[in-house]
Design an enzyme around this catalytic site. Structure first.
Site, PDB file in Angstrom:
ATOM      1  N   CYS A 240       3.514  -7.412   4.757  1.00 50.13           N
ATOM      2  CA  CYS A 240       4.302  -8.339   3.946  1.00 50.13           C
ATOM      3  C   CYS A 240       5.309  -7.542   3.132  1.00 50.13           C
ATOM      4  CB  CYS A 240       3.397  -9.139   3.022  1.00 50.13           C
ATOM      5  SG  CYS A 240       2.265 -10.220   3.908  1.00 50.13           S
TER       6      CYS A 240
ATOM      7  N   GLU B 218       4.422 -20.046  -0.936  1.00 52.37           N
ATOM      8  CA  GLU B 218       5.325 -18.899  -0.815  1.00 52.37           C
ATOM      9  C   GLU B 218       6.514 -19.183   0.084  1.00 52.37           C
ATOM     10  OE1 GLU B 218       2.611 -14.898  -1.145  1.00 52.37           O
ATOM     11  OE2 GLU B 218       3.230 -15.522   0.841  1.00 52.37           O
TER      12      GLU B 218
END
Length: 154
Positions: free
Chosen positions: A14, A73
């Site tokens: 990520c 997110e």
């Protein structure tokens, strides 16, 4: 150590850009800079630079990850195709394994035996197959300019 300790499979890395780092503030190049930083931290990958990274799209998702935590997110989906060496950070990853397309999709049919993170399941079920095919044919296109919205069952 990461709070998300449920021994589930996920995407490779990520980006998590930091507003405190000036080179990570740009909405495209900043995401790539952050991904380079996180690949080094999470996976010990040093062979990848921003020029090797393709931004494909963005997704927004919302849902529960476990009984305690949930996420909401905006994720940037980035691809890199390059020979690399991996030296995973034990605080970030338990194991690293390369899987071909057929092996991955076959394994994901049994969620109990092969649990994956919610965001990786979303991407796998909706977009990964066509992207993988385009990548193998040398026709993977860059940023589609979209933000795809998803939610998963609570």
């Amino acid at each position: 150590k990461q709070w998300y300790q449920r021994r589930v499979r996920a995407n490779s890395c990520c980006s998590h850009p930091l507003a405190t780092l000036e080179n990570e503030r740009d909405p495209v190049s900043g995401i790539k800079e952050a991904a380079v930083r996180r690949m080094k931290h999470e996976l010990g990958i040093t062979e990848v630079g921003v020029e090797d990274i393709s931004l494909l799209t963005r997704i927004v998702y919302f849902g529960s990850s476990c009984d305690t935590w949930g996420e909401h997110e905006l994720d940037h989906v980035l691809f890199v195709r390059k020979d690399i060496s991996v030296d995973g950070n034990p605080d970030e990853v338990k194991t690293v394994r390369y899987m071909g397309r057929e092996e991955l999709f076959r394994a994901m049919e049994n969620e109990k035996e092969f649990p994956v993170t919610p965001w990786f399941r979303i991407i796998s079920n909706s977009m990964l197959g066509p992207w993988w095919e385009a990548l193998e044919m040398g026709q993977l296109q860059g940023d589609d300019g979209k933000i795809h919205e998803f939610s998963f069952p609570q």
